[in-house]
Design a protein around this motif. Structure first.
Motif, PDB file in Angstrom:
ATOM      1  N   TRP B  42       0.820  -1.203   0.000  1.00  0.00           N
ATOM      2  CA  TRP B  42       0.000   0.000   0.000  1.00  0.00           C
ATOM      3  C   TRP B  42       0.864   1.267   0.000  1.00  0.00           C
ATOM      4  CZ3 TRP B  42      -3.654   2.584  -1.673  1.00  0.00           C
ATOM      5  CH2 TRP B  42      -4.064   3.799  -1.107  1.00  0.00           C
ATOM      6  N   ALA B  43       1.956   1.259   0.729  1.00  0.00           N
ATOM      7  CA  ALA B  43       2.815   2.444   0.788  1.00  0.00           C
ATOM      8  C   ALA B  43       3.314   2.809  -0.605  1.00  0.00           C
ATOM      9  CB  ALA B  43       3.991   2.215   1.730  1.00  0.00           C
ATOM     10  N   ASP B  44       3.646   1.813  -1.406  1.00  0.00           N
ATOM     11  CA  ASP B  44       4.131   2.068  -2.765  1.00  0.00           C
ATOM     12  C   ASP B  44       3.006   2.568  -3.659  1.00  0.00           C
ATOM     13  OD1 ASP B  44       6.332  -0.842  -2.661  1.00  0.00           O
ATOM     14  OD2 ASP B  44       6.659   1.241  -2.015  1.00  0.00           O
ATOM     15  N   VAL B  45       1.832   1.989  -3.498  1.00  0.00           N
ATOM     16  CA  VAL B  45       0.684   2.434  -4.298  1.00  0.00           C
ATOM     17  C   VAL B  45       0.346   3.871  -3.949  1.00  0.00           C
ATOM     18  CG1 VAL B  45      -1.785   2.086  -4.730  1.00  0.00           C
ATOM     19  CG2 VAL B  45      -0.260   0.119  -4.531  1.00  0.00           C
ATOM     20  N   TYR B  46       0.256   4.154  -2.655  1.00  0.00           N
ATOM     21  CA  TYR B  46      -0.083   5.501  -2.184  1.00  0.00           C
ATOM     22  C   TYR B  46       0.934   6.521  -2.714  1.00  0.00           C
ATOM     23  CZ  TYR B  46      -1.141   9.308   1.068  1.00  0.00           C
ATOM     24  OH  TYR B  46      -1.466  10.523   1.618  1.00  0.00           O
ATOM     25  N   ASN B  47       2.212   6.173  -2.600  1.00  0.00           N
ATOM     26  CA  ASN B  47       3.246   7.097  -3.079  1.00  0.00           C
ATOM     27  C   ASN B  47       3.125   7.327  -4.579  1.00  0.00           C
ATOM     28  OD1 ASN B  47       4.342   7.565  -0.553  1.00  0.00           O
ATOM     29  ND2 ASN B  47       5.819   5.888  -0.728  1.00  0.00           N
ATOM     30  N   GLY B  74     -10.923   4.157  -3.229  1.00  0.00           N
ATOM     31  CA  GLY B  74     -10.747   3.841  -1.819  1.00  0.00           C
ATOM     32  C   GLY B  74      -9.380   4.201  -1.260  1.00  0.00           C
ATOM     33  N   GLY B  75      -8.768   5.233  -1.788  1.00  0.00           N
ATOM     34  CA  GLY B  75      -7.440   5.640  -1.323  1.00  0.00           C
ATOM     35  C   GLY B  75      -7.419   6.052   0.132  1.00  0.00           C
ATOM     36  N   GLN B  76      -8.566   6.471   0.667  1.00  0.00           N
ATOM     37  CA  GLN B  76      -8.608   6.935   2.047  1.00  0.00           C
ATOM     38  C   GLN B  76      -8.887   5.812   3.039  1.00  0.00           C
ATOM     39  OE1 GLN B  76     -10.849   7.131  -0.351  1.00  0.00           O
ATOM     40  NE2 GLN B  76     -12.739   8.146   0.269  1.00  0.00           N
ATOM     41  N   ASP B  77      -9.042   4.593   2.530  1.00  0.00           N
ATOM     42  CA  ASP B  77      -9.462   3.500   3.402  1.00  0.00           C
ATOM     43  C   ASP B  77      -8.324   2.857   4.183  1.00  0.00           C
ATOM     44  OD1 ASP B  77     -12.001   2.307   1.074  1.00  0.00           O
ATOM     45  OD2 ASP B  77     -12.057   3.867   2.607  1.00  0.00           O
ATOM     46  N   GLN B  78      -7.089   3.151   3.791  1.00  0.00           N
ATOM     47  CA  GLN B  78      -5.959   2.555   4.501  1.00  0.00           C
ATOM     48  C   GLN B  78      -5.083   3.647   5.065  1.00  0.00           C
ATOM     49  OE1 GLN B  78      -5.546  -0.269   0.876  1.00  0.00           O
ATOM     50  NE2 GLN B  78      -4.161  -1.090   2.387  1.00  0.00           N
ATOM     51  N   ALA B  79      -4.449   3.335   6.206  1.00  0.00           N
ATOM     52  CA  ALA B  79      -3.613   4.328   6.866  1.00  0.00           C
ATOM     53  C   ALA B  79      -2.364   4.617   6.042  1.00  0.00           C
ATOM     54  CB  ALA B  79      -3.218   3.827   8.255  1.00  0.00           C
ATOM     55  N   THR B  80      -1.872   5.815   6.195  1.00  0.00           N
ATOM     56  CA  THR B  80      -0.615   6.196   5.593  1.00  0.00           C
ATOM     57  C   THR B  80       0.162   7.016   6.616  1.00  0.00           C
ATOM     58  OG1 THR B  80       0.388   7.271   3.682  1.00  0.00           O
ATOM     59  CG2 THR B  80      -1.557   8.311   4.568  1.00  0.00           C
ATOM     60  N   LYS B  81       1.464   7.100   6.435  1.00  0.00           N
ATOM     61  CA  LYS B  81       2.300   7.722   7.476  1.00  0.00           C
ATOM     62  C   LYS B  81       2.055   9.222   7.608  1.00  0.00           C
ATOM     63  CE  LYS B  81       6.233   4.590   7.716  1.00  0.00           C
ATOM     64  NZ  LYS B  81       7.662   4.397   7.440  1.00  0.00           N
ATOM     65  N   PRO B  83      -0.649  11.543   6.356  1.00  0.00           N
ATOM     66  CA  PRO B  83      -1.886  11.921   5.650  1.00  0.00           C
ATOM     67  C   PRO B  83      -2.022  13.417   5.445  1.00  0.00           C
ATOM     68  CG  PRO B  83      -2.361  11.320   7.925  1.00  0.00           C
ATOM     69  CD  PRO B  83      -0.920  10.954   7.678  1.00  0.00           C
ATOM     70  N   TYR B  84      -1.471  14.196   6.376  1.00  0.00           N
ATOM     71  CA  TYR B  84      -1.628  15.646   6.256  1.00  0.00           C
ATOM     72  C   TYR B  84      -0.858  16.208   5.064  1.00  0.00           C
ATOM     73  CZ  TYR B  84      -4.145  16.062  10.656  1.00  0.00           C
ATOM     74  OH  TYR B  84      -5.092  15.968  11.652  1.00  0.00           O
ATOM     75  N   GLU B  85       0.121  15.446   4.571  1.00  0.00           N
ATOM     76  CA  GLU B  85       0.886  15.945   3.426  1.00  0.00           C
ATOM     77  C   GLU B  85      -0.005  16.003   2.180  1.00  0.00           C
ATOM     78  OE1 GLU B  85       4.310  13.627   2.463  1.00  0.00           O
ATOM     79  OE2 GLU B  85       5.307  15.297   1.463  1.00  0.00           O
ATOM     80  N   LEU B  86      -0.701  14.898   1.919  1.00  0.00           N
ATOM     81  CA  LEU B  86      -1.600  14.868   0.764  1.00  0.00           C
ATOM     82  C   LEU B  86      -2.786  15.801   0.978  1.00  0.00           C
ATOM     83  CD1 LEU B  86      -2.773  11.932  -1.405  1.00  0.00           C
ATOM     84  CD2 LEU B  86      -4.481  13.316  -0.284  1.00  0.00           C
ATOM     85  N   LEU B  87      -3.358  15.761   2.156  1.00  0.00           N
ATOM     86  CA  LEU B  87      -4.533  16.598   2.425  1.00  0.00           C
ATOM     87  C   LEU B  87      -4.170  18.075   2.341  1.00  0.00           C
ATOM     88  CD1 LEU B  87      -6.145  14.596   5.375  1.00  0.00           C
ATOM     89  CD2 LEU B  87      -6.921  14.685   3.008  1.00  0.00           C
ATOM     90  N   GLY B  88      -3.022  18.427   2.877  1.00  0.00           N
ATOM     91  CA  GLY B  88      -2.587  19.825   2.808  1.00  0.00           C
ATOM     92  C   GLY B  88      -2.432  20.273   1.372  1.00  0.00           C
ATOM     93  N   TYR B  89      -1.936  19.387   0.515  1.00  0.00           N
ATOM     94  CA  TYR B  89      -1.739  19.746  -0.889  1.00  0.00           C
ATOM     95  C   TYR B  89      -3.072  19.991  -1.583  1.00  0.00           C
ATOM     96  CZ  TYR B  89      -0.196  19.677  -5.715  1.00  0.00           C
ATOM     97  OH  TYR B  89       0.037  20.016  -7.026  1.00  0.00           O
TER      98      TYR B  89
END
Lengths: 125, 150
Positions: B42-47, B74-81, B83-89
């Motif tokens: 998931w970390a690789d997909v998210y990145n 469903g990108g928001q369904d799994q935790a990421t290290k 999250p505020y980075e993407l949301l802030g953008y």
């Protein structure tokens, strides 16, 4: 949460267990008073509140593009599922938590929770 | 076999609102996204998805399209290290004073779900949580603004 006690306090991401009806718990009502959603002796009505049934359009809720990840819903005393946007008064308006889906002095529901709609389909309730 | 990047480009180089996008109860893009999540960490997909956002979505309209696709997959369904980075953008790129009607509820929903899954917020304890008042999100938006404006 009020699990069968007759009071509900907000559901977050989980639905209330079923009970004949629920009223808003006193502590939650005070919270709502403090946040401006209960005033003049009553809850305002969320201007976006509507029956979920009215949104059904063929195989979709709305259309295939609808994405709503945190749609509060209640089941009213007549069995209607009422939904409304979490920020029903707009970006800078007063918040619209679950009681505002019914409004009034002492809104009473059978159940409350959160819906997630993606691609026009309910994927979580 | 498609690479991670190829699949990400397929998933996000499309118009979510196009009439033929996953129409008539076909789920080609959706199924492809789920398969990508199964095949890679998931970390690789998210990145990969986040990189697409940063490199290819330079207008509010493109960001809104991305967020719709992100949500649909469903990108928001799994935790990421972070999250505020993407949301802030996304909140930096899309001025909610102008785009609230079009995207306010969408962005609010993605933010709440992602932050809950990351353990950052709890809307049972705080049903009045609002992304626009979240100090961490505000700080992230400011960081993106500083980065782009120098």
């Amino acid at each position: 949460m009020g699990s069968g006690s007759g009071s509900y306090t907000g559901t977050g991401s989980s639905s209330q267990p079923f009970a004949p009806t629920y009223h808003v718990e006193k502590s939650m009502r005070q919270y709502d008073i403090d946040n401006g959603t209960y005033h003049d002796g009553k809850y305002d009505v969320n201007p976006t509140a509507k029956p979920l049934a009215s949104m059904i359009n063929g195989n979709y809720i709305g259309n295939k593009s609808v994405n709503e990840d945190n749609l509060p819903y209640v089941i009213d005393k007549q069995g209607n599922i009422i939904v409304g946007k979490r920020n029903g008064n707009g970006r800078d308006g007063a918040p619209t938590p679950h009681p505002t889906l019914i409004g009034g002095k002492d809104p009473e529901v059978q159940m409350a929770g959160i819906l997630k709609i993606r691609g026009g389909k309910i994927i979580f309730i | 076999m498609r690479t991670l990047l190829d699949t990400t480009n397929y998933l996000f180089n499309c118009d979510y609102f196009a009439e033929d996008f996953d129409a008539n109860d076909t789920y080609e893009h959706y199924d492809c996204a789920q398969k990508q999540k199964e095949e890679y960490k998931w970390a690789d997909v998210y990145n990969s998805w986040f990189t697409f956002l940063l490199e290819k979505c330079d207008t509010p309209e493109r960001v809104i399209n991305f967020v719709n696709l992100f949500s649909y997959y469903g990108g928001q369904d799994q935790a990421t290290k972070e999250p505020y980075e993407l949301l802030g953008y996304i909140f930096y790129k899309v001025d909610m004073n102008q785009y609230w009607e079009e995207a306010g509820s969408l962005f609010d929903g993605v933010a709440v779900t992602l932050l809950e899954n990351c353990g950052k917020i709890n809307t049972v304890k705080n049903p009045y949580y609002s992304p626009s008042k979240d100090p961490e999100l505000i700080a992230s938006i400011q960081r993106w603004g500083n980065k782009f404006n120098g």
